[in-house]
Design an enzyme around this catalytic site. Structure first.
Site, PDB file in Angstrom:
ATOM      1  N   ILE A 187       0.818  -1.222   0.000  1.00 15.58           N
ATOM      2  CA  ILE A 187       0.000   0.000   0.000  1.00 15.58           C
ATOM      3  C   ILE A 187       0.849   1.268   0.000  1.00 15.58           C
ATOM      4  O   ILE A 187       0.341   2.348  -0.164  1.00 15.58           O
ATOM      5  CB  ILE A 187      -0.985   0.032   1.207  1.00 15.58           C
ATOM      6  CG1 ILE A 187      -0.281  -0.342   2.500  1.00 15.58           C
ATOM      7  CG2 ILE A 187      -2.199  -0.796   0.932  1.00 15.58           C
ATOM      8  CD1 ILE A 187      -1.152  -0.251   3.729  1.00 15.58           C
ATOM      9  N   GLY A 188       2.108   1.098   0.214  1.00 17.68           N
ATOM     10  CA  GLY A 188       2.963   2.279   0.213  1.00 17.68           C
ATOM     11  C   GLY A 188       4.407   1.846   0.351  1.00 17.68           C
ATOM     12  O   GLY A 188       4.701   0.727   0.769  1.00 17.68           O
ATOM     13  N   SER A 189       5.271   2.738  -0.029  1.00 18.43           N
ATOM     14  CA  SER A 189       6.688   2.433   0.186  1.00 18.43           C
ATOM     15  C   SER A 189       7.431   3.738   0.316  1.00 18.43           C
ATOM     16  O   SER A 189       7.015   4.767  -0.223  1.00 18.43           O
ATOM     17  CB  SER A 189       7.244   1.604  -0.959  1.00 18.43           C
ATOM     18  OG  SER A 189       7.218   2.355  -2.120  1.00 18.43           O
ATOM     19  N   GLY A 190       8.487   3.705   1.045  1.00 15.59           N
ATOM     20  CA  GLY A 190       9.303   4.899   1.223  1.00 15.59           C
ATOM     21  C   GLY A 190      10.754   4.515   1.108  1.00 15.59           C
ATOM     22  O   GLY A 190      11.099   3.409   0.654  1.00 15.59           O
ATOM     23  N   THR A 191      11.615   5.416   1.531  1.00 12.97           N
ATOM     24  CA  THR A 191      13.044   5.187   1.438  1.00 12.97           C
ATOM     25  C   THR A 191      13.459   4.048   2.358  1.00 12.97           C
ATOM     26  O   THR A 191      14.419   3.334   2.093  1.00 12.97           O
ATOM     27  CB  THR A 191      13.787   6.465   1.877  1.00 12.97           C
ATOM     28  OG1 THR A 191      12.977   7.582   1.561  1.00 12.97           O
ATOM     29  CG2 THR A 191      15.129   6.597   1.244  1.00 12.97           C
ATOM     30  N   SER A 193      11.260   1.650   3.949  1.00 15.13           N
ATOM     31  CA  SER A 193      10.381   0.499   4.195  1.00 15.13           C
ATOM     32  C   SER A 193       9.378   0.289   3.071  1.00 15.13           C
ATOM     33  O   SER A 193       9.217   1.135   2.207  1.00 15.13           O
ATOM     34  CB  SER A 193       9.608   0.748   5.479  1.00 15.13           C
ATOM     35  OG  SER A 193       8.772   1.875   5.280  1.00 15.13           O
ATOM     36  N   VAL A 195       5.224  -0.824   2.914  1.00 15.11           N
ATOM     37  CA  VAL A 195       4.061  -0.994   3.791  1.00 15.11           C
ATOM     38  C   VAL A 195       3.039  -1.855   3.055  1.00 15.11           C
ATOM     39  O   VAL A 195       2.702  -1.582   1.898  1.00 15.11           O
ATOM     40  CB  VAL A 195       3.460   0.378   4.192  1.00 15.11           C
ATOM     41  CG1 VAL A 195       2.301   0.195   5.161  1.00 15.11           C
ATOM     42  CG2 VAL A 195       4.522   1.267   4.826  1.00 15.11           C
ATOM     43  N   ASP A 304       9.749  14.733  10.296  1.00 13.30           N
ATOM     44  CA  ASP A 304       9.400  14.362   8.920  1.00 13.30           C
ATOM     45  C   ASP A 304       7.921  14.661   8.646  1.00 13.30           C
ATOM     46  O   ASP A 304       7.216  13.847   8.047  1.00 13.30           O
ATOM     47  CB  ASP A 304       9.723  12.880   8.689  1.00 13.30           C
ATOM     48  CG  ASP A 304      10.000  12.584   7.227  1.00 13.30           C
ATOM     49  OD1 ASP A 304      10.116  13.546   6.439  1.00 13.30           O
ATOM     50  OD2 ASP A 304      10.096  11.392   6.868  1.00 13.30           O
TER      51      ASP A 304
HETATM   52  N1  LIG Z   1      -1.196   2.763   8.855  1.00  8.83           N
HETATM   53  C1  LIG Z   1      -1.203   2.983   7.566  1.00  8.83           C
HETATM   54  N2  LIG Z   1      -2.338   2.845   6.857  1.00  8.83           N
HETATM   55  C2  LIG Z   1      -2.362   3.049   5.533  1.00  8.83           C
HETATM   56  N3  LIG Z   1      -1.284   3.387   4.804  1.00  8.83           N
HETATM   57  C3  LIG Z   1      -0.119   3.550   5.435  1.00  8.83           C
HETATM   58  C4  LIG Z   1      -0.010   3.354   6.852  1.00  8.83           C
HETATM   59  N4  LIG Z   1       1.270   3.597   7.223  1.00  8.83           N
HETATM   60  C5  LIG Z   1       1.925   3.928   6.084  1.00  8.83           C
HETATM   61  N5  LIG Z   1       1.105   3.906   5.014  1.00  8.83           N
HETATM   62  C6  LIG Z   1       1.461   4.222   3.609  1.00  8.83           C
HETATM   63  O1  LIG Z   1       2.804   3.862   3.377  1.00  8.83           O
HETATM   64  C7  LIG Z   1       3.563   4.998   2.960  1.00  8.83           C
HETATM   65  C8  LIG Z   1       4.983   4.894   3.488  1.00  8.83           C
HETATM   66  O2  LIG Z   1       4.956   4.795   4.903  1.00  8.83           O
HETATM   67  P1  LIG Z   1       6.074   5.442   5.819  1.00  8.83           P
HETATM   68  O3  LIG Z   1       6.123   6.912   5.539  1.00  8.83           O
HETATM   69  O4  LIG Z   1       5.832   5.039   7.208  1.00  8.83           O
HETATM   70  O5  LIG Z   1       7.376   4.747   5.222  1.00  8.83           O
HETATM   71  P2  LIG Z   1       8.862   5.333   5.079  1.00  8.83           P
HETATM   72  O6  LIG Z   1       9.683   4.258   4.443  1.00  8.83           O
HETATM   73  O7  LIG Z   1       9.344   5.831   6.378  1.00  8.83           O
HETATM   74  O8  LIG Z   1       8.614   6.529   4.065  1.00  8.83           O
HETATM   75  P3  LIG Z   1       9.479   7.855   3.813  1.00  8.83           P
HETATM   76  O9  LIG Z   1      10.700   7.452   3.097  1.00  8.83           O
HETATM   77  O10 LIG Z   1       8.541   8.673   2.924  1.00  8.83           O
HETATM   78  O11 LIG Z   1       9.718   8.516   5.115  1.00  8.83           O
HETATM   79  C9  LIG Z   1       2.791   6.198   3.497  1.00  8.83           C
HETATM   80  O12 LIG Z   1       3.011   7.342   2.722  1.00  8.83           O
HETATM   81  C10 LIG Z   1       1.348   5.719   3.404  1.00  8.83           C
HETATM   82  O13 LIG Z   1       0.830   5.955   2.106  1.00  8.83           O
END
Ligand SMILES: Nc1ncnc2c1ncn2[C@@H]1O[C@H](COP(=O)(O)OP(=O)(O)OP(=O)(O)O)[C@@H](O)[C@H]1O
Length: 714
Positions: A187-191, A193, A195, A304
């Site tokens: 459902i999502g991904s970032g630098t 992780s 998700v 952040d």
């Molecule tokens: N509890 C949740 N419910 C639904 N979607 C979520 C949830 N937590 C995270 N996401 C989705 O996952 C994406 C990435 O999550 P998160 O920001 O925690 O990861 P990250 O790797 O730290 O990202 P970044 O590199 O942007 O800091 C979020 O932008 C969001 O769209």
């Protein structure tokens, strides 16, 4: 299956190309039956053995002519001398045989002359030529189709496999997850992780909408354990209340860690920021500040704060601040406490707590059922509101977010193409001014300490470009929770201006330049000086008026309407421009403008208080910046409250409560008809001082004695 389909497709393509080439050949042969050439005139070129007819080839075999022929055989000089012969051969082969886009004929090289030209003498055996050509054409077609296939496969794999890779990766690295959860998709991904969405296996028997949904955040194995621990600690100790995301459990297997959190269905900021009305902005900002106030109570900087870390559902109004991966704890002196400074006992206690929480997790999580019900309820409300809007016939006071069309869109549709183009160009010029970075600026040395003898202390830079405050960009070692407040201000700026991202900030130097372009060089210099920093600037920049800047972007159609322009046009047809902001003088957006400007009274849906709050969130000096707690007491969140002289404060308070109750009864839900401002609404930004009730009372008493009527909240 996919590969088979692709191969079938590729074969079909090859066949089509062959048929096309044959048709071309027949077409070429038919009109020139007399065109003949001996096979000696055919010269093999390159590795592919493609044949090229030399220009002006005759039956003569004289040395000179043969030389000439050899010379002519080279289809064209290699424009790139560095190119390898192999590459060149390929280039020649490819360009040589492709059909001409204009004529549809084969683009073979005839030494600059057409086969019908004078130079076209006796020709080769056409049967042989046609066979060779067919072979070659099919080879090329196959090669091109293979290339296309590979590209298509890569694209397809990239989109689907990212999803599957994330699922596979999670199941492989933490096998326990597959024993507890059904993991559905990414459902999502970032630098740091990926998700994924998961539901409990033991709830399989329940209906689709009754199963609780969880967001499983799988940390990249390269993620530093300290970072993971810090995030875990924040979520566990801080999260779960006041709009901060909580955590249900943590699953660890060797060096792989996954956090299990409640899943929240949310809207992308990118899709909604243009259509947020006053009430929605107010709710969004209030929720964000509530979350920040809560985080800051624990002396933690989130670091952040940005739209993608805010989970907001505009249907349900739910709001969650997530991603504590960069969070930092500060001690009583304002110094950052590193995660590794947590005592072993504290870490152990945290782990124990987490273990206990893991056993409890099945009690928690949000129910999808609730969300579905909320969604249906809101949909109903939305329909009711829409009907009301239609009954009103649209126009002023309509919440355009309901009908997905802004007043700007509606009016732009009525404008002539020429005017729209001029408006776009003007807007682009303004954006360029905001993004301007002096090409002579050194991105690594744009700031220096005032006292070079002092030992430099490390300054944290953690955060997302575009949301970093001046103190971070100026490398100030003392950073506080004001860092998050600035980021909240940037989000508000993007919303009020309908420009996202407002600061693009490819690097810190550019980020500071963008801030200078809005707030002016003097203010930035002053702030830097207060932090013992010198900003190396070569150019002066005047400060812009935040309200007019936001209105300029959001209400571009009014600012650039041909009717207004006509009024201000000079005799020669030109419009005078302000030298500082480069806008037409009547649209000057400088903070201290000396021009006679159009005020566009009554058009702005946001009250003066909104801009006042924004300017306090975006205060350059972190020491003067408003805190989240103070911001929540700002009149923007309580805009109706005005102190009226002659009525006791207690009475006023009671009246206010009564008004609030009436409003709550009237309000249909998160979607309401947009508030309109009376044209006489205050346009100036009044200084806002966060005062206690006693302070307000004292002021009222003083004013009552002096006989003046205060019109705005103190
Ligand atoms: N509890 C949740 N419910 C639904 N979607 C979520 C949830 N937590 C995270 N996401 C989705 O996952 C994406 C990435 O999550 P998160 O920001 O925690 O990861 P990250 O790797 O730290 O990202 P970044 O590199 O942007 O800091 C979020 O932008 C969001 O769209």
């Amino acid at each position: 299956m996919f590969t088979k389909l692709m191969i079938d497709q590729m074969d079909r393509k090859v066949q089509q190309q062959q048929q096309h080439q044959q048709r071309q050949l027949q077409h070429t042969k038919a009109p020139f039956p007399a065109w003949k050439e001996t096979p000696s005139a055919m010269v093999a070129t390159g590795k592919s053995g493609s044949l090229t007819k030399a220009s002006g080839a005759t039956t003569s075999t004289s040395g000179a002519k043969s030389k000439q022929r050899k010379k002519c055989v080279r289809p064209c000089p290699n424009p790139n001398p560095n190119q390898s012969p192999k590459e060149e051969g390929k280039r020649i082969g490819e360009s040589d045989d492709l059909p001409d886009a204009n004529t549809g004929r084969m683009n073979r090289y005839y030494g600059g002359k057409s086969p019908t030209g004078a130079g076209a003498g006796a020709g080769p055996d056409l049967t042989l030529v046609s066979h060779n050509l067919e072979d070659k054409v099919s080879k090329i077609a196959r090669r091109n189709a293979l290339k296309e296939l590979a590209a298509m496969q890569t694209r397809h794999e990239q989109s689907t496999d990212k999803n599957e890779d994330a699922l596979r990766e999670l199941q492989k690295s933490i096998p326990e997850i597959s024993k507890i959860f059904d993991v559905h998709c990414r459902i999502g991904s970032g630098t740091f992780s990926s998700v994924l969405l998961g539901t409990l296996q033991r709830e399989r028997c329940l209906g689709e909408t009754s199963r609780r949904r969880f967001a499983i955040k799988h940390h990249n194995p390269t993620n530093h354990p300290e970072r993971i621990l810090r995030e875990l600690e924040c979520m566990f100790r801080i999260g779960g209340v006041d709009n901060c995301i909580g955590i249900n459990c943590v699953v660890r297997y060797n060096d792989n860690v996954a956090f299990v959190m409640p899943y929240m269905n949310h809207d992308r900021f990118h899709d909604i920021y243009r259509s947020m009305g006053l009430q929605e902005v107010r709710n969004y900002m209030r929720n964000l500040l509530i979350a920040l106030r809560h985080v800051h109570k624990f002396s933690v900087i989130h670091r952040d704060v940005k739209p993608s870390n805010i989970l907001y559902n505009r249907r349900t109004g739910k709001f969650l601040l997530c991603d504590f991966g960069l969070a930092q704890k500060i001690d009583a002196d304002g110094n950052i406490v590193q995660a590794n400074e947590l005592s072993n006992a504290a870490t152990l206690a945290l782990m124990r707590d987490m273990e206990a929480a893991r056993n409890l997790m099945m009690q928690d999580g949000n129910s999808a059922q609730d969300e579905v019900q909320e969604y249906l309820a809101c949909k109903h409300e939305q329909e009711v509101s829409l009907r009301r809007v239609r009954a009103l016939g649209g126009g002023v006071g309509v919440d355009y977010s309901l009908i997905n069309q802004s007043p700007f869109d509606a009016q732009v549709a009525a404008l002539a193409k020429k005017d729209v183009a001029a408006q776009r160009a003007d807007t682009q010029r303004l954006i360029n001014r905001l993004r301007f970075v002096n090409p002579n600026a050194d991105p690594n040395h744009y700031v220096s300490p005032t006292n070079t003898n002092k030992k430099e202390v490390h300054a944290s830079r953690a955060g997302t470009p575009g949301y970093r405050p001046p103190e971070v960009l100026l490398r100030c070692p003392v950073q506080t929770t004001a860092v998050d407040v600035w980021a909240a201000g940037v989000i508000m700026l993007a919303t009020l201006s309908s420009l996202h991202p407002f600061f693009r900030a490819p690097n810190d130097c550019a980020a500071l330049s963008e801030i200078i372009n809005v707030f002016g060089d003097i203010e930035v210099r002053k702030t830097a000086f207060m932090m013992d920093r010198l900003v190396l600037l070569t150019q002066k920049m005047t400060a812009l008026d935040l309200r007019r800047l936001c209105m300029r972007f959001r209400l571009a159609d009014h600012f650039l309407s041909p009717a207004v322009q006509r009024r201000h046009r000079r005799a020669d047809g030109t419009v005078e421009a302000c030298k500082s902001c480069e806008q037409a003088t009547y649209n000057c957006i400088c903070r201290h403008s000396s021009h006679k400007i159009e005020t566009y009274e009554g058009l702005d849906i946001y009250p003066a208080h909104a801009y006042d709050l924004m300017s306090r969130l975006l205060e350059l000096n972190p020491q003067k910046r408003i805190s989240a707690d103070e911001a929540l007491k700002h009149p923007f969140f309580n805009d109706q409250h005005r102190i009226v002289s002659g009525i006791s404060l207690q009475q006023q308070h009671q009246q206010r409560l009564l008004q609030q109750q009436q409003q709550q009864q009237q309000q249909p839900g998160p979607f309401r008809v947009r508030e309109t401002l009376p044209s006489a609404a205050a346009r100036t930004l009044k200084p806002y001082i966060c005062q206690t009730l006693g302070g307000i009372q004292a002021k009222v008493e003083v004013l009552a004695k002096s006989g003046t009527a205060p019109d705005a909240p103190a």
